[in-house]
Design a protein around this motif. Sequence first.
Motif, mmCIF file in Angstrom:
data_model
loop_
_atom_site.group_PDB
_atom_site.id
_atom_site.type_symbol
_atom_site.label_atom_id
_atom_site.label_comp_id
_atom_site.label_asym_id
_atom_site.label_seq_id
_atom_site.Cartn_x
_atom_site.Cartn_y
_atom_site.Cartn_z
ATOM 1 N N SER A 1 -14.433 3.974 3.975
ATOM 2 C CA SER A 1 -13.310 3.103 4.338
ATOM 3 C C SER A 1 -12.070 3.442 3.527
ATOM 4 N N GLU A 2 -12.271 3.782 2.270
ATOM 5 C CA GLU A 2 -11.140 4.155 1.413
ATOM 6 C C GLU A 2 -10.438 5.398 1.954
ATOM 7 N N THR B 1 -4.776 6.375 7.278
ATOM 8 C CA THR B 1 -3.981 5.439 8.080
ATOM 9 C C THR B 1 -2.554 5.342 7.568
ATOM 10 N N THR C 1 -8.546 4.485 5.173
ATOM 11 C CA THR C 1 -7.325 3.750 4.846
ATOM 12 C C THR C 1 -6.237 4.701 4.362
ATOM 13 N N ARG D 1 0.828 -1.205 0.000
ATOM 14 C CA ARG D 1 0.000 0.000 0.000
ATOM 15 C C ARG D 1 0.865 1.259 0.000
ATOM 16 N N THR E 1 -9.216 -4.866 2.946
ATOM 17 C CA THR E 1 -9.364 -3.566 3.572
ATOM 18 C C THR E 1 -8.027 -2.882 3.829
ATOM 19 N N LEU E 2 -6.960 -3.648 4.003
ATOM 20 C CA LEU E 2 -5.652 -3.041 4.214
ATOM 21 C C LEU E 2 -5.123 -2.389 2.946
#
Length: 282
Positions: free
Chosen positions: A271-272, A278, A275, A178, A217-218
């Motif tokens: 959620s995007e 994060t 992330t 990522r 999801t990661l």
Amino acid sequence: MTISVILPAKNEAEGLRRTLPSLRALMPDAELIVVDDGSTDDTAGVAANLGAKVLSSPYSMGNGAAIKRGARAASGEVLVFMDADGQHDPSSIDGLLAKLDEGFDMVVGARDWSGQAGVHRGAANAFYNWLASRMTGFDVKDLTSGFRVVRAEKFREFIHLLPNGFSYPTTSTMAFFRSAYAVAYLPIPVAKRLGKSHIRPLRDGVRFLLIIFKIATLYSPLKLFAPTSATFFLIGLAYYAYTFATDGRFTNMSVLLFSAAVIVFLIGLISEQITALTYRKD
């Protein structure tokens, strides 16, 4: 380049008697750290007698927790993670380090089918590898391998993401992908472990299922939520076409399915964004 070798260990006295002398002979200048995860045998004593730095926990916190404790305590510029049960051959470390020197940030020792702990584990890992490859666009050879070398500074960026359980390899690998850190895989031999495995198929079945969702999801949540949303929408559309053709009406079930499609898609968008925050490095 200084090196720290981190071995999470829970009741692995027998494996350490074989692994630590080999490590010391092959890497006399490396820092050896054994993280004793609440062992009830002589794991800590064996490790200390064989010259390793021992971090002991008064109770078991999990494999991932041991990895995090070891990574925080390590002084090396490069971290080597490997199992203490005798499965991983210390002579493979030189190959992993050589690959790291080619410009990679993480190099993972990839097991073949013969290195898997049973048919069920092998099939599960093959599915994880396929899913991770689809998500990332890279050929993921072994998502769950615990034998890897990483650049310490970059690995510590993601310590807060790592779980305390067994899925730290999955989390760290997807975090590196990522963040656009270069990841490579190198085939390694795997021996039969000494002692009993701490993995229980029934207890850990749900955990493996959660790993599948964590993979998605990661890396990119929308890649999971968008197809799910589309599935709800298409089912709703097909059901509406059926009820309109047979009864000439628009049913509550169609409304529910269309609403679910919208809600799931919006959750994916949120959620995007979460992330992305994060992985932001200030």
